[in-house]
Design a protein around this motif. Sequence first.
Motif, PDB file in Angstrom:
ATOM      1  N   TRP A  82       0.778  -0.796   0.080  1.00 13.04           N
ATOM      2  CA  TRP A  82      -0.393   0.179  -0.287  1.00 13.04           C
ATOM      3  C   TRP A  82       0.661   1.463   0.088  1.00 13.04           C
ATOM      4  O   TRP A  82       1.767   1.505   0.909  1.00 13.04           O
ATOM      5  N   VAL A  83       0.856   1.956  -0.904  1.00 12.13           N
ATOM      6  CA  VAL A  83       1.133   3.549  -0.856  1.00 12.13           C
ATOM      7  C   VAL A  83       0.810   4.550  -0.854  1.00 12.13           C
ATOM      8  O   VAL A  83      -0.141   4.827  -1.760  1.00 12.13           O
ATOM      9  N   ASP A  84       1.332   5.658  -0.493  1.00 11.26           N
ATOM     10  CA  ASP A  84       0.725   6.926  -0.434  1.00 11.26           C
ATOM     11  C   ASP A  84       2.055   8.053  -1.261  1.00 11.26           C
ATOM     12  O   ASP A  84       3.400   7.460  -0.948  1.00 11.26           O
ATOM     13  N   SER A  85       1.415   8.617  -0.621  1.00  8.29           N
ATOM     14  CA  SER A  85       2.674   9.905  -1.115  1.00  8.29           C
ATOM     15  C   SER A  85       2.979  10.606  -0.018  1.00  8.29           C
ATOM     16  O   SER A  85       2.912  10.802   0.811  1.00  8.29           O
ATOM     17  N   ALA A  86       4.289  10.719   0.086  1.00  7.79           N
ATOM     18  CA  ALA A  86       5.565  10.946   1.024  1.00  7.79           C
ATOM     19  C   ALA A  86       5.094  12.374   1.748  1.00  7.79           C
ATOM     20  O   ALA A  86       5.264  13.003   3.054  1.00  7.79           O
ATOM     21  N   SER A  87       5.033  13.607   0.021  1.00  2.32           N
ATOM     22  CA  SER A  87       4.816  14.536   0.918  1.00  2.32           C
ATOM     23  C   SER A  87       3.669  15.054   1.289  1.00  2.32           C
ATOM     24  O   SER A  87       3.403  16.628   2.160  1.00  2.32           O
ATOM     25  N   HIS A  88       2.548  14.379   0.144  1.00  7.42           N
ATOM     26  CA  HIS A  88       0.973  15.069   0.504  1.00  7.42           C
ATOM     27  C   HIS A  88      -0.002  13.788   0.758  1.00  7.42           C
ATOM     28  O   HIS A  88      -0.752  13.327  -0.066  1.00  7.42           O
ATOM     29  N   PRO A  89      -0.206  13.132   2.040  1.00  9.17           N
ATOM     30  CA  PRO A  89      -0.526  12.037   1.929  1.00  9.17           C
ATOM     31  C   PRO A  89      -2.041  11.440   1.755  1.00  9.17           C
ATOM     32  O   PRO A  89      -2.444  13.181   2.267  1.00  9.17           O
ATOM     33  N   GLU A 141     -11.374  -4.176  -2.099  1.00  9.60           N
ATOM     34  CA  GLU A 141     -12.421  -5.041  -0.493  1.00  9.60           C
ATOM     35  C   GLU A 141     -11.718  -4.677   1.254  1.00  9.60           C
ATOM     36  O   GLU A 141     -12.408  -5.239   1.909  1.00  9.60           O
ATOM     37  N   THR A 142     -10.525  -4.831   0.647  1.00  7.89           N
ATOM     38  CA  THR A 142     -10.510  -4.353   2.075  1.00  7.89           C
ATOM     39  C   THR A 142     -10.291  -2.995   2.487  1.00  7.89           C
ATOM     40  O   THR A 142     -10.830  -2.865   3.776  1.00  7.89           O
ATOM     41  N   VAL A 143     -10.470  -1.967   1.930  1.00  8.65           N
ATOM     42  CA  VAL A 143     -10.621  -0.957   2.035  1.00  8.65           C
ATOM     43  C   VAL A 143     -12.231  -1.286   3.627  1.00  8.65           C
ATOM     44  O   VAL A 143     -12.671  -0.373   3.812  1.00  8.65           O
ATOM     45  N   GLU A 144     -12.924  -1.777   2.212  1.00  7.63           N
ATOM     46  CA  GLU A 144     -14.569  -1.692   3.284  1.00  7.63           C
ATOM     47  C   GLU A 144     -14.320  -3.129   3.955  1.00  7.63           C
ATOM     48  O   GLU A 144     -14.718  -2.071   5.013  1.00  7.63           O
ATOM     49  N   GLY A 175       0.028  13.103  -4.510  1.00  7.40           N
ATOM     50  CA  GLY A 175      -1.109  12.825  -3.736  1.00  7.40           C
ATOM     51  C   GLY A 175      -2.452  12.563  -3.897  1.00  7.40           C
ATOM     52  O   GLY A 175      -3.475  13.367  -3.990  1.00  7.40           O
ATOM     53  N   LEU A 176      -2.979  12.244  -4.848  1.00  8.40           N
ATOM     54  CA  LEU A 176      -4.549  11.612  -5.979  1.00  8.40           C
ATOM     55  C   LEU A 176      -4.765  10.997  -5.001  1.00  8.40           C
ATOM     56  O   LEU A 176      -5.994  10.867  -5.220  1.00  8.40           O
ATOM     57  N   GLY A 177      -3.895  10.781  -3.996  1.00  5.71           N
ATOM     58  CA  GLY A 177      -4.785   8.915  -2.962  1.00  5.71           C
ATOM     59  C   GLY A 177      -3.695   7.778  -3.365  1.00  5.71           C
ATOM     60  O   GLY A 177      -2.919   8.055  -3.466  1.00  5.71           O
ATOM     61  N   ILE A 178      -4.027   6.607  -1.898  1.00 10.52           N
ATOM     62  CA  ILE A 178      -3.300   5.728  -2.500  1.00 10.52           C
ATOM     63  C   ILE A 178      -3.908   4.727  -3.724  1.00 10.52           C
ATOM     64  O   ILE A 178      -4.916   4.388  -4.290  1.00 10.52           O
ATOM     65  N   SER A 179      -2.152   4.241  -3.470  1.00 10.23           N
ATOM     66  CA  SER A 179      -2.974   2.375  -4.248  1.00 10.23           C
ATOM     67  C   SER A 179      -2.338   1.644  -3.692  1.00 10.23           C
ATOM     68  O   SER A 179      -1.620   1.801  -2.568  1.00 10.23           O
ATOM     69  N   LEU A 180      -2.786   0.395  -4.865  1.00  5.35           N
ATOM     70  CA  LEU A 180      -1.467  -0.994  -4.117  1.00  5.35           C
ATOM     71  C   LEU A 180      -0.538  -1.250  -5.347  1.00  5.35           C
ATOM     72  O   LEU A 180      -1.537  -0.983  -6.356  1.00  5.35           O
ATOM     73  N   LEU A 181       0.194  -1.390  -5.270  1.00  4.76           N
ATOM     74  CA  LEU A 181       2.050  -1.721  -5.830  1.00  4.76           C
ATOM     75  C   LEU A 181       2.427  -2.605  -5.655  1.00  4.76           C
ATOM     76  O   LEU A 181       2.674  -2.467  -4.626  1.00  4.76           O
ATOM     77  N   GLY A 231      -2.778   0.544  10.054  1.00  7.48           N
ATOM     78  CA  GLY A 231      -4.280   0.175   9.629  1.00  7.48           C
ATOM     79  C   GLY A 231      -4.771  -1.022   8.463  1.00  7.48           C
ATOM     80  O   GLY A 231      -5.216  -1.701   8.159  1.00  7.48           O
ATOM     81  N   PHE A 232      -3.121  -0.916   7.115  1.00  8.98           N
ATOM     82  CA  PHE A 232      -3.532  -1.863   6.426  1.00  8.98           C
ATOM     83  C   PHE A 232      -2.661  -3.389   6.313  1.00  8.98           C
ATOM     84  O   PHE A 232      -1.620  -2.927   6.165  1.00  8.98           O
ATOM     85  N   PRO A 233      -3.422  -4.393   5.851  1.00  5.84           N
ATOM     86  CA  PRO A 233      -3.212  -5.229   5.894  1.00  5.84           C
ATOM     87  C   PRO A 233      -2.325  -5.729   4.579  1.00  5.84           C
ATOM     88  O   PRO A 233      -2.293  -4.955   3.697  1.00  5.84           O
ATOM     89  N   PRO A 234      -0.875  -6.629   4.885  1.00  5.38           N
ATOM     90  CA  PRO A 234      -0.625  -6.896   3.648  1.00  5.38           C
ATOM     91  C   PRO A 234      -0.765  -8.079   2.309  1.00  5.38           C
ATOM     92  O   PRO A 234      -2.862  -9.098   3.074  1.00  5.38           O
TER      93      PRO A 234
END
Length: 292
Positions: free
Chosen positions: A168-175, A199-202, A227-233, A250-253
Motif C-alpha cells: 500500500w503506497v501513499d504520497s510522502a509529501s501530500h499523504p 475489498e480491503t478498504v471496505e 497526493g491524488l490518493g493511495i494505491s496498491l502496487l 491499518g493496512f494489512p499485507p
Amino acid sequence: MNRTPLDLGLLQAFTAVVDCGSFTGAARRLHSTQSTVSQQLRRLEEQVGASLLDRRRRDIRLTAPGERLLGYARRMLALDAEVAEALSQANAGATLRLGVPEDFASGRITGMLAGFMRAHPDMTLEVTSGLSRDLRRLYDRGEFDLVLLKQRRGTGAGVSRWPEPLCWVDSASHPSVDGDPLRLVVFPPNGLYRDEMFETVESLGRRWRIGYSSTSLASIQSAVADGLGISLLPARAVLPGHQVLGPESGFPPIETMELAIHHRPEAGPLLLELAARLARLVHEPEKARRHR
C-alpha cells in the motif's frame, strides 16, 4: 521398389577418399580412422550393390559405377550443405515476441535483453509491455511467444511462478491516508489489484472513492506521489516520492498475486534460453528479499 536411402555420411567418406587419394588422407580430413573410413566405403558399396574402387591397384582409381556415383554424391552433399545454411540463416533471422508487465519494461530487464541479443546478434526481439490482462489475451491469440504475467495465486498456470509482493503506497509529501472518503488511485475495471483494494478498504470500515484511474503504471505512480490518493502496487514499483503504508497504518499485507512465465510446450532452444534468463531476473530479487 523399396530401397534404403543413401547415407550422406557414407557419401562424404567416399568423396573424401577420392579427393585425398587415400584412406589415410580421408581419415585425417574427417577426423576419423582409416579402418572406419574403409568400413564406411564397404557399407556404401553394399547399399549401391557395386564396387566403387578398383582394389587391384595400389592408387585410388574409380570403377565405372564409382565414377557415376561421384557426381551424384557431390551434388547430394552440396544440397545438404545448402539446406543446412538456409536453415541456419532462418534461425539466425528468427523473431522472438516477448510480452512483459509495464513495471518490468525498463531497468534490469533491458540489461538482460541486451545480453541475450549480444549472444544472438542476428535475432530480432520484439518486446511489448502492458497490463497483464491484455498480455494474456494476446498470448492466447498467438501474438506472443513468451510472456511474463501477473496473475492470482492458485491458478496453477505457467512454467515458472513466484510470489508478487504488494505494498500500500501513499504520497510522502501530500499523504491521503486520513482522507474521508479515502481516495484510491486504481487501474481500470478488471485491472489487477483493483478488487483487492476495494475489498480491503471496505473491510476496514473506510468510506472510499476513486480519485484517479489510468492504464499506465507511470501515471499511477505519479498520481500517488502527487497526493491524488493511495494505491496498491508491486514492491518494485515504489518510488522515492511514496511512503509505504503497513499494518501500523491499518493496512494489512496483500498476498494474492504471483508472477508467472508462460510459453508453449514446443518452445525451441532460443526461446527456452530467453525464458531461463527472464526467470533468473525475476527470481533474484525475490531471493534477495527472503534473505534480508
